[in-house]
Design a protein around this motif. Structure first.
Motif, PDB file in Angstrom:
ATOM      1  N   PRO A 119       0.781  -1.215  -0.055  1.00  0.00           N
ATOM      2  CA  PRO A 119      -0.068   0.152  -0.065  1.00  0.00           C
ATOM      3  C   PRO A 119       0.888   1.273   0.020  1.00  0.00           C
ATOM      4  O   PRO A 119       0.281   2.467   0.036  1.00  0.00           O
ATOM      5  CB  PRO A 119      -0.623  -0.174   1.121  1.00  0.00           C
ATOM      6  N   MET A 120       2.092   1.227   0.020  1.00  0.00           N
ATOM      7  CA  MET A 120       2.977   2.208   0.203  1.00  0.00           C
ATOM      8  C   MET A 120       2.912   3.153  -1.317  1.00  0.00           C
ATOM      9  O   MET A 120       3.237   4.200  -1.247  1.00  0.00           O
ATOM     10  CB  MET A 120       4.623   1.882   0.606  1.00  0.00           C
ATOM     11  N   GLY A 121       2.650   2.290  -2.491  1.00  0.00           N
ATOM     12  CA  GLY A 121       2.763   2.976  -3.893  1.00  0.00           C
ATOM     13  C   GLY A 121       1.864   2.166  -4.462  1.00  0.00           C
ATOM     14  O   GLY A 121       0.943   1.645  -4.039  1.00  0.00           O
ATOM     15  N   SER A 122       1.813   2.350  -5.836  1.00  0.00           N
ATOM     16  CA  SER A 122       0.764   1.955  -6.866  1.00  0.00           C
ATOM     17  C   SER A 122       1.373   0.453  -7.441  1.00  0.00           C
ATOM     18  O   SER A 122       0.499  -0.130  -8.141  1.00  0.00           O
ATOM     19  CB  SER A 122       0.466   2.903  -7.772  1.00  0.00           C
ATOM     20  N   LEU A 123       2.547   0.051  -7.123  1.00  0.00           N
ATOM     21  CA  LEU A 123       3.178  -1.248  -7.825  1.00  0.00           C
ATOM     22  C   LEU A 123       2.288  -2.473  -7.106  1.00  0.00           C
ATOM     23  O   LEU A 123       2.308  -2.639  -5.993  1.00  0.00           O
ATOM     24  CB  LEU A 123       4.332  -1.340  -7.776  1.00  0.00           C
ATOM     25  N   THR A 124       1.538  -3.312  -8.028  1.00  0.00           N
ATOM     26  CA  THR A 124       0.915  -4.354  -7.507  1.00  0.00           C
ATOM     27  C   THR A 124       1.692  -5.618  -7.789  1.00  0.00           C
ATOM     28  O   THR A 124       2.637  -5.545  -8.670  1.00  0.00           O
ATOM     29  CB  THR A 124      -0.393  -4.632  -8.403  1.00  0.00           C
ATOM     30  N   PRO A 125       1.517  -6.808  -7.239  1.00  0.00           N
ATOM     31  CA  PRO A 125       2.361  -7.955  -7.496  1.00  0.00           C
ATOM     32  C   PRO A 125       2.267  -8.378  -8.961  1.00  0.00           C
ATOM     33  O   PRO A 125       3.110  -8.880  -9.699  1.00  0.00           O
ATOM     34  CB  PRO A 125       1.678  -8.898  -6.545  1.00  0.00           C
ATOM     35  N   GLU A 126       0.992  -8.150  -9.560  1.00  0.00           N
ATOM     36  CA  GLU A 126       0.852  -8.343 -11.026  1.00  0.00           C
ATOM     37  C   GLU A 126       1.753  -7.489 -11.908  1.00  0.00           C
ATOM     38  O   GLU A 126       2.069  -8.069 -12.874  1.00  0.00           O
ATOM     39  CB  GLU A 126      -0.889  -8.408 -11.252  1.00  0.00           C
ATOM     40  N   THR A 127       1.668  -6.175 -11.660  1.00  0.00           N
ATOM     41  CA  THR A 127       2.314  -5.313 -12.398  1.00  0.00           C
ATOM     42  C   THR A 127       3.635  -5.399 -12.460  1.00  0.00           C
ATOM     43  O   THR A 127       4.428  -5.352 -13.434  1.00  0.00           O
ATOM     44  CB  THR A 127       1.738  -3.914 -12.356  1.00  0.00           C
ATOM     45  N   CYS A 128       4.062  -5.808 -11.171  1.00  0.00           N
ATOM     46  CA  CYS A 128       5.449  -6.268 -10.988  1.00  0.00           C
ATOM     47  C   CYS A 128       6.129  -7.448 -11.690  1.00  0.00           C
ATOM     48  O   CYS A 128       7.001  -7.219 -12.466  1.00  0.00           O
ATOM     49  CB  CYS A 128       5.834  -6.428  -9.400  1.00  0.00           C
ATOM     50  N   ALA A 129       5.308  -8.340 -11.599  1.00  0.00           N
ATOM     51  CA  ALA A 129       5.830  -9.657 -12.181  1.00  0.00           C
ATOM     52  C   ALA A 129       5.557  -9.333 -13.775  1.00  0.00           C
ATOM     53  O   ALA A 129       6.551  -9.857 -14.683  1.00  0.00           O
ATOM     54  CB  ALA A 129       4.853 -10.748 -11.942  1.00  0.00           C
ATOM     55  N   ALA A 130       4.583  -8.689 -14.219  1.00  0.00           N
ATOM     56  CA  ALA A 130       4.544  -8.503 -15.876  1.00  0.00           C
ATOM     57  C   ALA A 130       5.720  -7.525 -16.268  1.00  0.00           C
ATOM     58  O   ALA A 130       6.329  -7.944 -17.430  1.00  0.00           O
ATOM     59  CB  ALA A 130       3.279  -7.739 -16.044  1.00  0.00           C
ATOM     60  N   ALA A 131       6.342  -6.669 -15.390  1.00  0.00           N
ATOM     61  CA  ALA A 131       7.523  -5.974 -15.820  1.00  0.00           C
ATOM     62  C   ALA A 131       8.615  -6.848 -15.957  1.00  0.00           C
ATOM     63  O   ALA A 131       9.362  -6.564 -17.107  1.00  0.00           O
ATOM     64  CB  ALA A 131       7.648  -4.762 -14.768  1.00  0.00           C
ATOM     65  N   PHE A 132       8.880  -7.610 -14.946  1.00  0.00           N
ATOM     66  CA  PHE A 132      10.128  -8.517 -15.022  1.00  0.00           C
ATOM     67  C   PHE A 132      10.069  -9.516 -15.973  1.00  0.00           C
ATOM     68  O   PHE A 132      11.061  -9.911 -16.803  1.00  0.00           O
ATOM     69  CB  PHE A 132      10.561  -9.086 -13.672  1.00  0.00           C
ATOM     70  N   ALA A 133       8.589 -10.134 -16.384  1.00  0.00           N
ATOM     71  CA  ALA A 133       8.588 -10.911 -17.336  1.00  0.00           C
ATOM     72  C   ALA A 133       8.925 -10.439 -18.647  1.00  0.00           C
ATOM     73  O   ALA A 133       9.609 -11.200 -19.591  1.00  0.00           O
ATOM     74  CB  ALA A 133       7.013 -11.495 -17.501  1.00  0.00           C
ATOM     75  N   GLU A 134       8.490  -9.237 -18.896  1.00  0.00           N
ATOM     76  CA  GLU A 134       9.013  -8.453 -20.335  1.00  0.00           C
ATOM     77  C   GLU A 134      10.312  -8.571 -20.560  1.00  0.00           C
ATOM     78  O   GLU A 134      10.914  -8.585 -21.625  1.00  0.00           O
ATOM     79  CB  GLU A 134       8.265  -7.195 -20.305  1.00  0.00           C
ATOM     80  N   GLN A 135      11.130  -7.980 -19.437  1.00  0.00           N
ATOM     81  CA  GLN A 135      12.415  -7.818 -19.573  1.00  0.00           C
ATOM     82  C   GLN A 135      13.266  -9.270 -19.556  1.00  0.00           C
ATOM     83  O   GLN A 135      14.114  -9.464 -20.370  1.00  0.00           O
ATOM     84  CB  GLN A 135      13.014  -7.308 -18.193  1.00  0.00           C
ATOM     85  N   ALA A 136      12.997 -10.560 -18.811  1.00  0.00           N
ATOM     86  CA  ALA A 136      13.256 -11.821 -18.897  1.00  0.00           C
ATOM     87  C   ALA A 136      13.150 -12.213 -20.070  1.00  0.00           C
ATOM     88  O   ALA A 136      14.007 -12.923 -20.735  1.00  0.00           O
ATOM     89  CB  ALA A 136      12.736 -12.596 -17.750  1.00  0.00           C
ATOM     90  N   LYS A 137      11.983 -12.064 -20.991  1.00  0.00           N
ATOM     91  CA  LYS A 137      11.814 -12.641 -21.970  1.00  0.00           C
ATOM     92  C   LYS A 137      12.938 -12.168 -23.075  1.00  0.00           C
ATOM     93  O   LYS A 137      13.464 -13.112 -23.986  1.00  0.00           O
ATOM     94  CB  LYS A 137      10.684 -11.935 -22.667  1.00  0.00           C
ATOM     95  N   GLY A 138      13.286 -10.814 -23.117  1.00  0.00           N
ATOM     96  CA  GLY A 138      14.489 -10.413 -23.882  1.00  0.00           C
ATOM     97  C   GLY A 138      15.713 -10.760 -23.520  1.00  0.00           C
ATOM     98  O   GLY A 138      16.603 -11.287 -24.522  1.00  0.00           O
ATOM     99  N   LEU A 139      15.995 -10.943 -22.368  1.00  0.00           N
ATOM    100  CA  LEU A 139      17.350 -11.331 -21.936  1.00  0.00           C
ATOM    101  C   LEU A 139      17.645 -12.888 -22.116  1.00  0.00           C
ATOM    102  O   LEU A 139      18.664 -13.312 -22.722  1.00  0.00           O
ATOM    103  CB  LEU A 139      17.513 -11.312 -20.450  1.00  0.00           C
ATOM    104  N   ASP A 140      16.614 -13.507 -22.070  1.00  0.00           N
ATOM    105  CA  ASP A 140      16.619 -15.030 -22.400  1.00  0.00           C
ATOM    106  C   ASP A 140      16.785 -15.335 -23.869  1.00  0.00           C
ATOM    107  O   ASP A 140      17.646 -16.058 -24.451  1.00  0.00           O
ATOM    108  CB  ASP A 140      15.280 -15.779 -22.106  1.00  0.00           C
ATOM    109  N   ALA A 141      15.957 -14.494 -24.721  1.00  0.00           N
ATOM    110  CA  ALA A 141      16.138 -14.711 -26.173  1.00  0.00           C
ATOM    111  C   ALA A 141      17.566 -14.041 -26.764  1.00  0.00           C
ATOM    112  O   ALA A 141      17.783 -14.683 -27.842  1.00  0.00           O
ATOM    113  CB  ALA A 141      15.061 -13.780 -26.932  1.00  0.00           C
TER     114      ALA A 141
END
Length: 330
Positions: A119-141
């Motif tokens: 509740p300290m900010g606006s980042l949710t577990p879902e948006t957090c995971a989505a952000a890192f998923a996008e980054q990880a996809k590129g690094l893996d590729a």
């Protein structure tokens, strides 16, 4: 066994690389610029930095992608190029690793989003995971061998990063936190907290990077090792204490200081040792020689862990500091 286990079994202790940002600034990156953009605009210069660390003896090199989530790239209007820039980051590091005379691990660097979780900010577990998923996809590729979540302060953000990474990749995962406030991270996480929670998440290695000083980083890792005698541990501390000299930031840790630090970490049971902000290929070359027994361990003074804060210039929230983001191996 992961590639980390395999190389540790072969070599005993793995040497991680050092700072990326200062090396890029020396090659022309402007203050406030996006280092990740250089992966496509100046890939030869980024590869040259990686190559210098490989030549210095590094067994692991981290990609130039610390600020590679959409949240961080948005500050440069690059959030529509997350996969592209991270894939390029892994690709240029891969080129340097494969050009060496031994097997070198490419670790996909994933730094914090810069946002606060609810509740300290606006980042949710879902948006957090989505952000890192996008980054990880590129690094893996792009050819990364490992995903390297670093400079974290909140365990829930790491959990989100791990969940996101695992949704798109099967690569091993390393997670390190930054200890800079009385033996805790900025969000109050202790070494015991970190190693316990991250072991439950099933990450392949845990550790500390960046931080307030060498002593605090070492203390956090000793705490982690005493809590879990089996997990792989990572130490990637800053090169001594950061000090502002006018508008410029300097670090007190010479190659001798970092070499002595590497031996203390090895003797404490840390299997992967490198350097973060303020370090250079010269630091890593000295660390390599001392770890390999080619030269004696330097005799240096060791600063005891203290509660100590470094005065920093005022800055706007969300903007990158002059010289790059903390923990991005600057």
């Amino acid at each position: 066994m992961t590639i980390l286990d395999e190389l540790i079994a072969e070599r005993g202790v793995l040497l991680i690389d050092g700072a990326m940002g200062t090396e890029l600034f020396a090659r022309g990156l402007e203050s406030g610029g996006a280092p990740e953009l250089w992966n496509v605009e100046h890939p030869d210069r980024v590869t040259a930095v990686h190559a210098d660390y490989v030549a210095a003896g590094s067994d692991i090199i981290l990609t130039n992608s610390f600020g590679g989530t959409g949240f961080r790239l948005k500050l440069h209007q690059l959030d529509d190029r997350v996969v592209e820039l991270n894939e390029a980051a892994a690709r240029v590091a891969r080129a340097a690793a494969d050009a060496g005379d031994r097997r070198v691990i490419v670790a996909g660097s994933m730094g914090p989003t810069g946002e606060l979780l609810e509740p300290m900010g606006s980042l949710t577990p879902e948006t957090c995971a989505a952000a890192f998923a996008e980054q990880a996809k590129g690094l893996d590729a792009g050819g990364a061998d490992v995903l390297w979540i670093e400079t974290m302060s909140h365990l829930d953000e790491i959990a989100g990063a791990v969940a996101g990474a695992r949704s798109v990749s099967t690569l091993p995962i390393v997670a390190t936190l930054s200890y800079d406030t009385a033996g805790r991270t900025m969000m109050g996480v202790t070494g015991v907290d970190a190693v316990t929670r991250l072991a439950e998440l099933g990450v392949d290695a845990v550790g500390a990077n960046c931080g307030n000083n060498l002593a605090d980083t070492e203390a956090a890792l000793i705490e982690m090792r005493s809590t879990n005698p089996d997990i792989l541990l990572v130490s990637k501390a800053n090169a001594g204490m950061p000090e502002w000299h006018g508008a410029d930031l300097h670090y007190s840790g010479s190659p001798d200081v970092m070499a002595a630090h590497a031996i203390r970490q090895r003797d404490a049971g840390i299997q992967m040792i490198g350097a973060c902000c303020g370090s250079s290929p010269e630091h890593l070359a000295m660390m390599r020689k001392v770890l390999d027994g080619q030269i004696p361990v330097p005799e240096v003074d060791f600063e005891v862990a203290v509660q100590r804060q470094v005065a920093k210039p005022r800055e706007r929230r969300g903007a990158r500091r002059r010289g790059g983001p903390a923990g991005a191996s600057y």
